[in-house]
Scaffold this motif. Structure first.
Motif, PDB file in Angstrom:
ATOM      1  N   ARG A 185       2.808   6.550 -10.024  1.00 28.85           N
ATOM      2  CA  ARG A 185       1.372   6.284  -9.973  1.00 28.85           C
ATOM      3  C   ARG A 185       0.985   4.945 -10.612  1.00 28.85           C
ATOM      4  NH1 ARG A 185      -2.612   9.241  -8.584  1.00 28.85           N
ATOM      5  NH2 ARG A 185      -1.409  11.160  -8.509  1.00 28.85           N
ATOM      6  N   ASP A 186       1.712   4.535 -11.642  1.00 31.19           N
ATOM      7  CA  ASP A 186       1.344   3.309 -12.360  1.00 31.19           C
ATOM      8  C   ASP A 186       1.403   2.062 -11.469  1.00 31.19           C
ATOM      9  OD1 ASP A 186       4.042   3.387 -12.070  1.00 31.19           O
ATOM     10  OD2 ASP A 186       4.526   2.681 -14.101  1.00 31.19           O
ATOM     11  N   ALA A 187       2.088   2.161 -10.321  1.00 25.40           N
ATOM     12  CA  ALA A 187       2.189   0.996  -9.431  1.00 25.40           C
ATOM     13  C   ALA A 187       0.803   0.528  -8.964  1.00 25.40           C
ATOM     14  CB  ALA A 187       3.061   1.330  -8.219  1.00 25.40           C
ATOM     15  N   ARG A 190      -2.823  -8.790  -7.964  1.00 23.00           N
ATOM     16  CA  ARG A 190      -2.182  -8.497  -6.675  1.00 23.00           C
ATOM     17  C   ARG A 190      -1.103  -9.516  -6.312  1.00 23.00           C
ATOM     18  NH1 ARG A 190      -6.751  -7.168  -4.624  1.00 23.00           N
ATOM     19  NH2 ARG A 190      -6.620  -4.945  -4.970  1.00 23.00           N
ATOM     20  N   PRO A 191      -1.405 -10.835  -6.334  1.00 30.50           N
ATOM     21  CA  PRO A 191      -0.351 -11.799  -5.989  1.00 30.50           C
ATOM     22  C   PRO A 191       0.868 -11.686  -6.903  1.00 30.50           C
ATOM     23  CG  PRO A 191      -2.505 -12.853  -5.935  1.00 30.50           C
ATOM     24  CD  PRO A 191      -2.717 -11.489  -6.528  1.00 30.50           C
ATOM     25  N   ALA A 192       0.634 -11.453  -8.194  1.00 37.39           N
ATOM     26  CA  ALA A 192       1.775 -11.346  -9.122  1.00 37.39           C
ATOM     27  C   ALA A 192       2.625 -10.129  -8.773  1.00 37.39           C
ATOM     28  CB  ALA A 192       1.283 -11.257 -10.565  1.00 37.39           C
ATOM     29  N   PHE A 193       1.969  -9.050  -8.377  1.00 38.03           N
ATOM     30  CA  PHE A 193       2.696  -7.843  -7.966  1.00 38.03           C
ATOM     31  C   PHE A 193       3.615  -8.164  -6.788  1.00 38.03           C
ATOM     32  CE2 PHE A 193       2.853  -4.365  -4.843  1.00 38.03           C
ATOM     33  CZ  PHE A 193       3.467  -3.353  -5.588  1.00 38.03           C
ATOM     34  N   TRP A 194       3.060  -8.882  -5.782  1.00 36.56           N
ATOM     35  CA  TRP A 194       3.879  -9.189  -4.599  1.00 36.56           C
ATOM     36  C   TRP A 194       4.973 -10.209  -4.917  1.00 36.56           C
ATOM     37  CZ3 TRP A 194       4.303  -5.776  -1.145  1.00 36.56           C
ATOM     38  CH2 TRP A 194       3.217  -4.995  -0.733  1.00 36.56           C
ATOM     39  N   ALA A 195       4.671 -11.136  -5.813  1.00 41.17           N
ATOM     40  CA  ALA A 195       5.693 -12.118  -6.196  1.00 41.17           C
ATOM     41  C   ALA A 195       6.883 -11.403  -6.826  1.00 41.17           C
ATOM     42  CB  ALA A 195       5.105 -13.143  -7.160  1.00 41.17           C
ATOM     43  N   GLU A 196       6.561 -10.402  -7.639  1.00 42.89           N
ATOM     44  CA  GLU A 196       7.647  -9.648  -8.270  1.00 42.89           C
ATOM     45  C   GLU A 196       8.486  -8.916  -7.209  1.00 42.89           C
ATOM     46  OE1 GLU A 196       7.376  -8.378 -11.983  1.00 42.89           O
ATOM     47  OE2 GLU A 196       8.815  -6.724 -11.817  1.00 42.89           O
ATOM     48  N   MET A 238       0.248  -0.270   5.568  1.00 46.78           N
ATOM     49  CA  MET A 238      -0.882  -0.663   4.724  1.00 46.78           C
ATOM     50  C   MET A 238      -1.495   0.529   3.994  1.00 46.78           C
ATOM     51  SD  MET A 238      -1.223  -3.931   5.338  1.00 46.78           S
ATOM     52  CE  MET A 238      -2.913  -4.489   5.087  1.00 46.78           C
ATOM     53  N   ILE A 239      -1.675   1.629   4.719  1.00 47.70           N
ATOM     54  CA  ILE A 239      -2.324   2.809   4.149  1.00 47.70           C
ATOM     55  C   ILE A 239      -1.383   3.986   4.359  1.00 47.70           C
ATOM     56  CG2 ILE A 239      -4.359   4.311   4.254  1.00 47.70           C
ATOM     57  CD1 ILE A 239      -5.919   2.001   5.430  1.00 47.70           C
ATOM     58  N   SER A 240      -1.063   4.660   3.274  1.00 43.63           N
ATOM     59  CA  SER A 240      -0.131   5.782   3.373  1.00 43.63           C
ATOM     60  C   SER A 240      -0.062   6.488   2.024  1.00 43.63           C
ATOM     61  CB  SER A 240       1.269   5.257   3.722  1.00 43.63           C
ATOM     62  OG  SER A 240       2.241   6.249   3.509  1.00 43.63           O
ATOM     63  N   PRO A 241       0.213   7.781   2.060  1.00 48.46           N
ATOM     64  CA  PRO A 241       0.514   8.440   0.786  1.00 48.46           C
ATOM     65  C   PRO A 241       1.825   7.878   0.242  1.00 48.46           C
ATOM     66  CG  PRO A 241       0.198  10.041   2.572  1.00 48.46           C
ATOM     67  CD  PRO A 241       0.282   8.688   3.209  1.00 48.46           C
ATOM     68  N   LEU A 242       2.044   8.018  -1.066  1.00 48.12           N
ATOM     69  CA  LEU A 242       3.374   7.774  -1.641  1.00 48.12           C
ATOM     70  C   LEU A 242       3.979   9.155  -1.890  1.00 48.12           C
ATOM     71  CD1 LEU A 242       2.745   4.853  -4.170  1.00 48.12           C
ATOM     72  CD2 LEU A 242       4.085   4.771  -2.046  1.00 48.12           C
ATOM     73  N   PRO A 243       5.210   9.375  -1.388  1.00 46.92           N
ATOM     74  CA  PRO A 243       5.705  10.760  -1.331  1.00 46.92           C
ATOM     75  C   PRO A 243       5.891  11.419  -2.698  1.00 46.92           C
ATOM     76  CG  PRO A 243       7.453   9.215  -0.783  1.00 46.92           C
ATOM     77  CD  PRO A 243       6.187   8.425  -0.859  1.00 46.92           C
ATOM     78  N   GLY A 244       6.108  10.627  -3.742  1.00 45.69           N
ATOM     79  CA  GLY A 244       6.289  11.235  -5.058  1.00 45.69           C
ATOM     80  C   GLY A 244       5.013  11.272  -5.881  1.00 45.69           C
ATOM     81  N   VAL A 245       3.918  10.762  -5.312  1.00 43.53           N
ATOM     82  CA  VAL A 245       2.697  10.607  -6.096  1.00 43.53           C
ATOM     83  C   VAL A 245       1.517  11.375  -5.493  1.00 43.53           C
ATOM     84  CG1 VAL A 245       0.983   8.932  -6.937  1.00 43.53           C
ATOM     85  CG2 VAL A 245       3.413   8.273  -6.825  1.00 43.53           C
ATOM     86  N   LEU A 264      -1.749   1.170   0.032  1.00 43.51           N
ATOM     87  CA  LEU A 264      -0.570   1.092  -0.833  1.00 43.51           C
ATOM     88  C   LEU A 264      -0.846   0.170  -2.020  1.00 43.51           C
ATOM     89  CD1 LEU A 264       2.328   0.763   1.751  1.00 43.51           C
ATOM     90  CD2 LEU A 264       1.730   2.747   0.349  1.00 43.51           C
ATOM     91  N   PRO A 265      -0.068   0.281  -3.075  1.00 49.53           N
ATOM     92  CA  PRO A 265      -0.188  -0.680  -4.166  1.00 49.53           C
ATOM     93  C   PRO A 265      -0.116  -2.108  -3.597  1.00 49.53           C
ATOM     94  CG  PRO A 265       1.357   1.053  -4.768  1.00 49.53           C
ATOM     95  CD  PRO A 265       0.992   1.282  -3.330  1.00 49.53           C
ATOM     96  N   GLY A 266      -1.024  -2.970  -4.009  1.00 54.20           N
ATOM     97  CA  GLY A 266      -1.010  -4.346  -3.528  1.00 54.20           C
ATOM     98  C   GLY A 266      -1.842  -4.568  -2.277  1.00 54.20           C
ATOM     99  N   ILE A 267      -2.400  -3.491  -1.709  1.00 51.99           N
ATOM    100  CA  ILE A 267      -3.205  -3.601  -0.492  1.00 51.99           C
ATOM    101  C   ILE A 267      -4.645  -3.207  -0.802  1.00 51.99           C
ATOM    102  CG2 ILE A 267      -3.541  -2.687   1.865  1.00 51.99           C
ATOM    103  CD1 ILE A 267      -1.020  -4.469   1.487  1.00 51.99           C
TER     104      ILE A 267
END
Ligand code: WTA
Length: 657
Positions: free
Chosen positions: A33-35, A43-49, A428-435, A447-450
């Motif tokens: 969840r923390d993502a 956001r840009p830093a997340f994608w850069a990582e 772009m849009i979706s559940p995360l299966p563990g969250v 999604l995270p970053g979107i």
């Protein structure tokens, strides 16, 4: 707004079943969840990582996002890399050459096992052969192949030399192929004698010959894979066999490092006008989001999972989730050439049992078809290896979702309903299966970053519990960089409806928790079995037949395919159209559309009418025709120029014969 969800909107609104992830799944999940908070913070830093973590760069980037040329984004623009190196070589260099990359299953039961080391040799040979045929960095290559390993080799060989590929779905006609070859100015076409479909050899090469006979073309060579062994016509000097050129080439090739913003591929998709759009994607940002989403949404564990996405490489799903995402992540996957019911209706489930597939990604149409065939069929197979199930391409109705989870997923697997488009490049849009606690029928959360939301006509975000239009509010790494050769059309199509927002063309609703439910297209694009078709394109195909004076096409709700193409035509009495029987008109015009566009665009039904409903300004009111096609009471017709037209249509349709 249209509700194209089979089962209807009421059905969706009353859906209150909830499926939280099991604690075991949540504990082992790749993304937590923390993502979301991490990505939201920068956001840009997340994608850069993600870009640094998931890809190898020959020149590391320092610039992350440049949005100064909006709506054309530049991501990681001062970095350089090669897509094929990332998908293949680096896995071999890291000592994983023995891992299976592809378990190929031919329709007739022939198989091939291709490890990453094999893949490196095959792709290198193909790259050397392409170069020998004159393909240079920046040149375009058209690919018209069945789903066989050579299709993957060719795409990666193009990527290896930095030559953007343009894959044309094998079900498209010679006409459609020709226009795509010309638009992209492709120098080379890679095809096969044919492929196996429904138990028979289905030819491909004749369509290439027919396409290239249509007029001037930029094509210098046609590279032909022998798959079925059927006879082919041969143009000396132009045509070359794969076995003579690729199989004999050196299996060593150095990948060409390109700028992150170098085009990786063009993929044509239907829009609201007649002419298909060449959506183009570049390298660094696209690969970053392809790899991240593949790992996050499917919870991929490359060492142990066996992944299977049933899409053909002719669609974006085949690009991102058969070729680039899984291979960049070093996954082991299954690719299957044929149809789900050849030679029997349990073929898919047999494949899952055989290869112990653990992640399955498919389309709602396929799920509904299997539901229709009956659950006794999948129940005969051992599907206990499955641990994540995905859905893509069209809204999935809650009943199909629940069936998918219960019958295929053994009431155990998370389901991820993934919303995205050719244009968005990746999920772009979706559940995360563990969250995410999932809701049948909803793609739920960006999604995270979107950053995506639902807005009203004035571009204001709607409150929870209301409907409107789906928009993306911030640039994302795998966004399209434009329409090939027509940047003005890019800006007009996606960025003019709402200022500074990317308009996807989909209607959506936020529920009381703020989760997103997709409701289908709000423009003249239809979605048949998860394939995008343009009403205007099919209308132009129909009126190009001498019998047809006017045509209107609508997407009518269909229990299995989501939507089905229904055409209304006015025949030309003077050109022989008036003398034909209704059956003859149906058959002739359906075949004509197949010839102009491809069999997938064939109308389910063609209704001959005397008039079409039009507004005073001459615009066809498709909404009313959809009512007719779906056997509903015809809606508000007060804006029609001639109000009696709908009565005429209704009378004509109920008249005998
Ligand atoms: C539709 C396919 C509802 C939508 C990846 C979109 C969906 C179009 C979903 C893009 C979904 C795709 N729920 N609708 N999960 N996924 N769509 O370009 O209308 O072939 O605009 O890309 O499919 O189709 P495309």
């Amino acid at each position: 707004m249209t509700d194209t969800t089979p089962g209807g909107l009421e059905n969706l609104l009353s859906e209150d079943r909830r499926f939280p992830p099991s604690s075991e799944f949540a504990a082992q999940a790749n993304v937590h969840r923390d993502a979301y908070a991490w990505a939201d913070a920068d956001r840009p830093a997340f994608w850069a990582e993600q870009a640094r973590d998931l890809l190898d760069w020959t020149t590391p980037f320092h610039e992350v996002l440049d949005w100064s040329g909006a709506p054309v984004a530049r991501w990681f623009a001062d970095g350089r890399l090669n897509a094929a190196y990332n998908a293949v070589d680096r896995h071999v260099e890291a000592g994983r050459g023995d891992r299976v990359a592809l378990h190929f299953e031919g329709e007739g039961g022939d198989t091939r096992t291709i490890t990453y080391a094999d893949l490196q040799r095959e792709v290198s040979k193909a790259a050397n052969a392409l170069a020998a045929l004159g393909v240079e960095t920046g040149d375009r290559v058209a690919i018209y192949l069945p789903l066989i390993p050579e299709a993957v080799f060719t795409m990666l060989a193009c990527a290896r030399i930095g030559a953007p590929h343009s894959v044309v779905f094998g079900g498209f006609s010679a006409e459609a192929l020709y226009s795509r070859i010309v638009d992209a100015e492709a120098k080379l076409v890679v095809t096969a004698d044919g492929g196996f479909r429904r138990g028979a050899a289905s030819a491909l090469k004749p369509a290439v010959d027919e396409a290239l006979a249509k007029g001037e073309s930029p094509v210098e060579h046609v590279l032909v894979v022998r798959r079925t062994g059927q006879d082919v016509a041969w143009t000396e000097g132009r045509d070359v066999w794969w076995s003579d050129t690729v199989d004999t080439a050196s299996d060593e090739h150095t990948p060409v490092a390109v700028d992150a913003e170098h085009p990786l591929f063009i993929l044509y998709t239907s829009g609201t006008t007649g002419k298909p759009k060449g959506i183009f994607h570049t390298t660094g940002g696209y690969l970053t989001q392809a790899a991240y989403t593949h790992k996050a949404v499917f919870d991929l564990k490359a060492e142990t999972d066996v992944y299977w996405c049933t899409a053909d490489i002719g669609w974006i799903t085949g690009h991102t989730y058969v070729v680039y995402g899984p291979l960049v992540n070093g996954a082991t996957q299954v690719i299957y050439e044929g149809t789900p019911d050849t030679p029997h209706r349990g073929r898919w489930w047999e494949i899952i049992e055989k290869y112990k597939v653990s992640i399955l990604y498919t389309a709602p149409t396929a799920i509904r078809t299997c539901m229709k065939w009956g659950e006794e069929i999948p129940s005969k197979f051992d599907l206990s290896s499955l641990r994540v199930l995905g859905s893509v391409g069209e809204p999935i109705n809650p009943e199909a979702w629940v069936w998918y989870r219960r019958v295929i997923g053994g009431d155990r697997t998370p389901i991820v309903d993934t919303w995205w488009q050719t244009e968005t490049g990746a999920i772009m849009i979706s559940p995360l299966p563990g969250v995410t606690t999932t809701k049948p029928g909803s793609a739920q959360v960006p999604l995270p970053g979107i950053a995506a939301t639902v807005v009203d006509d004035d571009a204001h975000p709607v409150p929870d519990g209301s409907g409107g239009y789906l928009v993306v509010t911030e640039p994302w790494p795998s966004m399209l960089r434009g329409i090939w050769g027509d940047q003005e059309r890019y800006a007009d199509t996606y960025w003019s409806r709402f200022k500074d927002l990317y308009f996807a063309g989909d209607g959506a609703k936020k529920d009381d928790d703020g989760d997103i439910w997709l409701l289908g297209r709000v423009d003249d694009v239809m979605n048949v079995s998860g394939h995008r078709l343009s009403t205007t394109e099919i209308e132009s195909a129909l009126v190009s037949h001498p019998w047809v004076a006017e045509a209107a096409v609508v997407g009518a709700t269909d229990e299995t395919t989501g939507q089905a193409v229904v055409a209304f035509v006015i025949l030309r009495g003077d050109a022989g159209g008036g003398e034909q029987s209704a059956d003859e008109v149906q058959t002739t015009l359906r075949n004509h559309v197949a010839k102009e566009i491809g069999p997938i665009a064939k109308p389910r039904q063609i209704l001959v009418v005397a008039e079409l409903p039009k507004t005073r300004s001459g615009k066809i009111m498709r909404r009313l025709l959809r009512d007719v096609a779906e056997h509903r009471q015809v809606g508000d017709a007060t804006t029609l120029a001639d109000a009696s037209v709908m009565d005429l249509i209704a009378q004509g349709l109920s008249a005998p014969g």
